[in-house]
Scaffold this motif. Sequence first.
Motif, PDB file in Angstrom:
ATOM      1  N   PRO A  35      83.661  65.890-110.134  1.00 29.62           N
ATOM      2  CA  PRO A  35      84.339  66.497-109.009  1.00 29.62           C
ATOM      3  C   PRO A  35      83.555  67.712-108.531  1.00 29.62           C
ATOM      4  O   PRO A  35      83.006  68.444-109.339  1.00 29.62           O
ATOM      5  CB  PRO A  35      85.698  66.926-109.576  1.00 29.62           C
ATOM      6  N   CYS A  36      83.532  67.878-107.243  1.00 29.11           N
ATOM      7  CA  CYS A  36      82.817  69.013-106.668  1.00 29.11           C
ATOM      8  C   CYS A  36      83.588  70.294-106.957  1.00 29.11           C
ATOM      9  O   CYS A  36      84.800  70.347-106.830  1.00 29.11           O
ATOM     10  CB  CYS A  36      82.681  68.809-105.164  1.00 29.11           C
ATOM     11  N   ASP A  37      82.846  71.296-107.369  1.00 31.09           N
ATOM     12  CA  ASP A  37      83.436  72.618-107.519  1.00 31.09           C
ATOM     13  C   ASP A  37      83.308  73.286-106.146  1.00 31.09           C
ATOM     14  O   ASP A  37      82.379  74.022-105.876  1.00 31.09           O
ATOM     15  CB  ASP A  37      82.651  73.376-108.593  1.00 31.09           C
ATOM     16  N   HIS A  38      84.236  72.930-105.270  1.00 30.94           N
ATOM     17  CA  HIS A  38      84.077  73.220-103.853  1.00 30.94           C
ATOM     18  C   HIS A  38      83.738  74.678-103.558  1.00 30.94           C
ATOM     19  O   HIS A  38      84.266  75.591-104.171  1.00 30.94           O
ATOM     20  CB  HIS A  38      85.351  72.848-103.087  1.00 30.94           C
ATOM     21  N   GLU A  39      82.849  74.801-102.612  1.00 34.04           N
ATOM     22  CA  GLU A  39      82.436  76.125-102.136  1.00 34.04           C
ATOM     23  C   GLU A  39      82.804  76.165-100.659  1.00 34.04           C
ATOM     24  O   GLU A  39      82.114  75.586 -99.823  1.00 34.04           O
ATOM     25  CB  GLU A  39      80.924  76.261-102.342  1.00 34.04           C
ATOM     26  N   TYR A  49      85.448  73.539 -94.269  1.00 29.38           N
ATOM     27  CA  TYR A  49      84.785  72.491 -95.046  1.00 29.38           C
ATOM     28  C   TYR A  49      84.097  73.093 -96.259  1.00 29.38           C
ATOM     29  O   TYR A  49      83.870  74.309 -96.318  1.00 29.38           O
ATOM     30  CB  TYR A  49      83.768  71.748 -94.194  1.00 29.38           C
ATOM     31  N   CYS A  50      83.760  72.197 -97.214  1.00 34.45           N
ATOM     32  CA  CYS A  50      83.026  72.616 -98.410  1.00 34.45           C
ATOM     33  C   CYS A  50      81.535  72.605 -98.099  1.00 34.45           C
ATOM     34  O   CYS A  50      81.010  71.633 -97.568  1.00 34.45           O
ATOM     35  CB  CYS A  50      83.337  71.661 -99.559  1.00 34.45           C
ATOM     36  N   GLU A  51      80.884  73.701 -98.450  1.00 32.80           N
ATOM     37  CA  GLU A  51      79.450  73.782 -98.153  1.00 32.80           C
ATOM     38  C   GLU A  51      78.624  72.947 -99.123  1.00 32.80           C
ATOM     39  O   GLU A  51      77.470  72.673 -98.876  1.00 32.80           O
ATOM     40  CB  GLU A  51      79.004  75.246 -98.193  1.00 32.80           C
ATOM     41  N   LYS A  52      79.201  72.547-100.240  1.00 35.03           N
ATOM     42  CA  LYS A  52      78.452  71.741-101.207  1.00 35.03           C
ATOM     43  C   LYS A  52      78.542  70.250-100.901  1.00 35.03           C
ATOM     44  O   LYS A  52      77.549  69.548-100.887  1.00 35.03           O
ATOM     45  CB  LYS A  52      78.985  71.982-102.620  1.00 35.03           C
ATOM     46  N   CYS A  53      79.764  69.739-100.693  1.00 28.51           N
ATOM     47  CA  CYS A  53      79.905  68.290-100.529  1.00 28.51           C
ATOM     48  C   CYS A  53      80.326  67.900 -99.115  1.00 28.51           C
ATOM     49  O   CYS A  53      80.311  66.729 -98.771  1.00 28.51           O
ATOM     50  CB  CYS A  53      80.905  67.734-101.544  1.00 28.51           C
ATOM     51  N   GLY A  54      80.746  68.869 -98.301  1.00 31.61           N
ATOM     52  CA  GLY A  54      81.057  68.579 -96.906  1.00 31.61           C
ATOM     53  C   GLY A  54      82.473  68.097 -96.654  1.00 31.61           C
ATOM     54  O   GLY A  54      82.840  67.807 -95.520  1.00 31.61           O
ATOM     55  N   ILE A  55      83.290  68.004 -97.717  1.00 30.65           N
ATOM     56  CA  ILE A  55      84.667  67.567 -97.508  1.00 30.65           C
ATOM     57  C   ILE A  55      85.391  68.602 -96.640  1.00 30.65           C
ATOM     58  O   ILE A  55      85.124  69.796 -96.743  1.00 30.65           O
ATOM     59  CB  ILE A  55      85.389  67.398 -98.871  1.00 30.65           C
ATOM     60  N   SER A  56      86.256  68.111 -95.773  1.00 29.24           N
ATOM     61  CA  SER A  56      87.003  69.067 -94.955  1.00 29.24           C
ATOM     62  C   SER A  56      88.157  69.631 -95.768  1.00 29.24           C
ATOM     63  O   SER A  56      88.677  68.984 -96.680  1.00 29.24           O
ATOM     64  CB  SER A  56      87.526  68.398 -93.684  1.00 29.24           C
TER      65      SER A  56
HETATM   66 ZN   LIG Z   1      82.929  70.297-102.413  1.00 32.28          ZN
END
Ligand SMILES: [Zn+2]
Length: 66
Positions: A35-39, A49-56
């Motif tokens: 799982p992305c450790d969202h940034e 949005y997340c700067e690491k994975c791009g998820i909104s």
């Molecule tokens: Zn992310």
Amino acid sequence: MKQELLNEIVNAAAKHLGCEPDEITIAHVMETHKPCDHEWNNGGCNPEYCEKCGISFMRYAFTEMP
Ligand SMILES: [Zn+2]
């Protein structure tokens, strides 16, 4: 990481992605299983949005938020 475990993960990733295990790359495995450790952008203040994975952020809120 143990080779056995890695094989298991690769097979699971292949199944998830609908392709052959030998087509799987580490990137796929990471994408599927880690799982992305969202940034969040905007420093987490009213993020879009997340700067690491791009998820909104909206998608995250609906699909991943605990
Ligand atoms: Zn992310």
